[in-house]
Design an enzyme around this catalytic site. Sequence first.
Site, PDB file in Angstrom:
ATOM      1  N   TYR A 196      -2.108  -0.329  10.746  1.00  0.00           N
ATOM      2  CA  TYR A 196      -2.184  -0.738   9.332  1.00  0.00           C
ATOM      3  C   TYR A 196      -0.871  -0.403   8.623  1.00  0.00           C
ATOM      4  CZ  TYR A 196      -3.780  -1.018   4.470  1.00  0.00           C
ATOM      5  OH  TYR A 196      -3.896  -1.340   3.136  1.00  0.00           O
TER       6      TYR A 196
ATOM      7  N   SER B 287       0.854  -1.200   0.000  1.00  0.00           N
ATOM      8  CA  SER B 287       0.000   0.000   0.000  1.00  0.00           C
ATOM      9  C   SER B 287       0.881   1.238   0.000  1.00  0.00           C
ATOM     10  CB  SER B 287      -0.853  -0.027   1.281  1.00  0.00           C
ATOM     11  OG  SER B 287      -1.571   1.178   1.433  1.00  0.00           O
TER      12      SER B 287
HETATM   13  N1  LIG Z   1      -8.808  -0.695  -0.803  1.00  0.00           N
HETATM   14  C1  LIG Z   1      -7.802   0.149  -0.583  1.00  0.00           C
HETATM   15  O1  LIG Z   1      -7.994   1.368  -0.407  1.00  0.00           O
HETATM   16  C2  LIG Z   1      -6.390  -0.391  -0.577  1.00  0.00           C
HETATM   17  C3  LIG Z   1      -5.335   0.520  -0.763  1.00  0.00           C
HETATM   18  C4  LIG Z   1      -4.031   0.047  -0.755  1.00  0.00           C
HETATM   19  C5  LIG Z   1      -3.785  -1.296  -0.549  1.00  0.00           C
HETATM   20  N2  LIG Z   1      -4.833  -2.159  -0.357  1.00  0.00           N
HETATM   21  C6  LIG Z   1      -4.513  -3.563  -0.125  1.00  0.00           C
HETATM   22  O2  LIG Z   1      -5.076  -4.336  -1.148  1.00  0.00           O
HETATM   23  C7  LIG Z   1      -5.350  -5.655  -0.667  1.00  0.00           C
HETATM   24  C8  LIG Z   1      -6.771  -6.067  -1.074  1.00  0.00           C
HETATM   25  O3  LIG Z   1      -7.672  -5.139  -0.525  1.00  0.00           O
HETATM   26  P1  LIG Z   1      -9.139  -4.892  -1.092  1.00  0.00           P
HETATM   27  O4  LIG Z   1      -9.343  -3.424  -1.085  1.00  0.00           O
HETATM   28  O5  LIG Z   1      -9.390  -5.670  -2.321  1.00  0.00           O
HETATM   29  O6  LIG Z   1      -9.975  -5.505   0.154  1.00  0.00           O
HETATM   30  P2  LIG Z   1     -11.305  -6.400   0.212  1.00  0.00           P
HETATM   31  O7  LIG Z   1     -12.227  -6.008  -0.886  1.00  0.00           O
HETATM   32  O8  LIG Z   1     -11.772  -6.285   1.614  1.00  0.00           O
HETATM   33  O9  LIG Z   1     -10.763  -7.882  -0.060  1.00  0.00           O
HETATM   34  C9  LIG Z   1      -9.983  -8.550   0.905  1.00  0.00           C
HETATM   35  C10 LIG Z   1      -9.834  -9.992   0.487  1.00  0.00           C
HETATM   36  O10 LIG Z   1      -9.081 -10.684   1.500  1.00  0.00           O
HETATM   37  C11 LIG Z   1      -9.802 -11.863   1.878  1.00  0.00           C
HETATM   38  N3  LIG Z   1      -9.494 -12.188   3.280  1.00  0.00           N
HETATM   39  C12 LIG Z   1      -9.585 -11.377   4.354  1.00  0.00           C
HETATM   40  N4  LIG Z   1      -9.232 -12.041   5.477  1.00  0.00           N
HETATM   41  C13 LIG Z   1      -8.895 -13.298   5.091  1.00  0.00           C
HETATM   42  C14 LIG Z   1      -8.431 -14.464   5.773  1.00  0.00           C
HETATM   43  N5  LIG Z   1      -8.237 -14.489   7.105  1.00  0.00           N
HETATM   44  N6  LIG Z   1      -8.194 -15.593   5.053  1.00  0.00           N
HETATM   45  C15 LIG Z   1      -8.399 -15.618   3.711  1.00  0.00           C
HETATM   46  N7  LIG Z   1      -8.833 -14.544   3.012  1.00  0.00           N
HETATM   47  C16 LIG Z   1      -9.071 -13.409   3.690  1.00  0.00           C
HETATM   48  C17 LIG Z   1     -11.263 -11.510   1.641  1.00  0.00           C
HETATM   49  O11 LIG Z   1     -12.039 -12.667   1.380  1.00  0.00           O
HETATM   50  P3  LIG Z   1     -12.972 -13.437   2.439  1.00  0.00           P
HETATM   51  O12 LIG Z   1     -13.623 -12.396   3.300  1.00  0.00           O
HETATM   52  O13 LIG Z   1     -13.895 -14.186   1.550  1.00  0.00           O
HETATM   53  O14 LIG Z   1     -12.039 -14.321   3.194  1.00  0.00           O
HETATM   54  C18 LIG Z   1     -11.160 -10.697   0.345  1.00  0.00           C
HETATM   55  O15 LIG Z   1     -11.101 -11.553  -0.765  1.00  0.00           O
HETATM   56  C19 LIG Z   1      -5.104  -5.606   0.844  1.00  0.00           C
HETATM   57  O16 LIG Z   1      -3.841  -6.161   1.129  1.00  0.00           O
HETATM   58  C20 LIG Z   1      -5.093  -4.118   1.157  1.00  0.00           C
HETATM   59  O17 LIG Z   1      -4.291  -3.815   2.274  1.00  0.00           O
HETATM   60  C21 LIG Z   1      -6.122  -1.746  -0.381  1.00  0.00           C
END
Ligand SMILES: NC(=O)c1ccc[n+]([C@@H]2O[C@H](COP(=O)([O-])OP(=O)(O)OC[C@H]3O[C@@H](n4cnc5c(N)ncnc54)[C@H](OP(=O)(O)O)[C@@H]3O)[C@@H](O)[C@H]2O)c1
Length: 244
Positions: free
Chosen positions: A156, A143
Amino acid sequence: MLRSLDGEVALVTGASRGIGRAVALRLVRQGADLVVTARTEEDLSSLAKEVEGTGRKILVAPGDATKEQDVMGIVEKAREKFGKVDILVNNIGIGAYKPLVTTTVDQYDEMVAVNNRSTFLFTRFVVPLMIERRYGQIITISSASGIIGYANEAVYCSTKHAQVGMMEALDRELQPHNIKVCLVCPGSVNTYFALGEGRTKGDPVLLDMLEAEDVAEAVNFVAAQPWKSMITQVNLRPVAEAKY
Ligand SMILES: NC(=O)c1ccc[n+]([C@@H]2O[C@H](COP(=O)([O-])OP(=O)(O)OC[C@H]3O[C@@H](n4cnc5c(N)ncnc54)[C@H](OP(=O)(O)O)[C@@H]3O)[C@@H](O)[C@H]2O)c1
């Protein structure tokens, strides 16, 4: 020019929604076969339905990424079906936007487990398959919070900085094995993840954020580089980031 990923197998974590799902679909368009994981099997199955008809193979392997046995089982299933993993996308992550003094110990433990333990476990069990074949690309979604410290994101940020440290070390450790390591560091992305405290569905601020597909393009750009080209880090941020 980007190369085709035809014949390559990509394991994408957190593929049930958001960035992971978009990455999985983008890599399929580039020709890759997939192993997809997250806890919610129903969402992974709906992704598999979308992939059906593209001619690409997909293995749905649900599990909790914080549990060693689950991750070992997922990687073993991938080995049984495909005999290899060429591309690992460490994408699973959670965040909580709040001051340090209102962050509970349980929230701290959960963020460390989901963001760092899962990255360690998948990398730990996939890398031996890559070393065996002297071929692999690891892409970890950290991130902007892995590079910059933001107020109200101390825990975070610490987990995302830790991913950067681990991948920078692995870049040097794994180069002799012909394994490439890259960090993708997005700013705010319009996903479920971003809908925490202070950001609700329908909030116009979400429209200015990056889309999951923007991050997926960056991941695909890294994965589909000519093999001898190694991108080690991609930073992408929304033009309107000053609003957040
Ligand atoms: N969105 C932002 O603003 C942003 C910005 C920078 C970086 N990121 C990074 O991008 C990545 C993806 O984020 P996103 O925005 O796509 O979030 P998201 O929509 O909440 O997706 C998170 C994913 O992780 C899975 N997950 C969570 N806990 C888990 C566990 N214990 N075991 C297995 N799977 C798990 C969830 O699936 P289930 O709930 O089905 O398990 C889901 O598929 C993260 O690493 C985040 O830090 C996000």
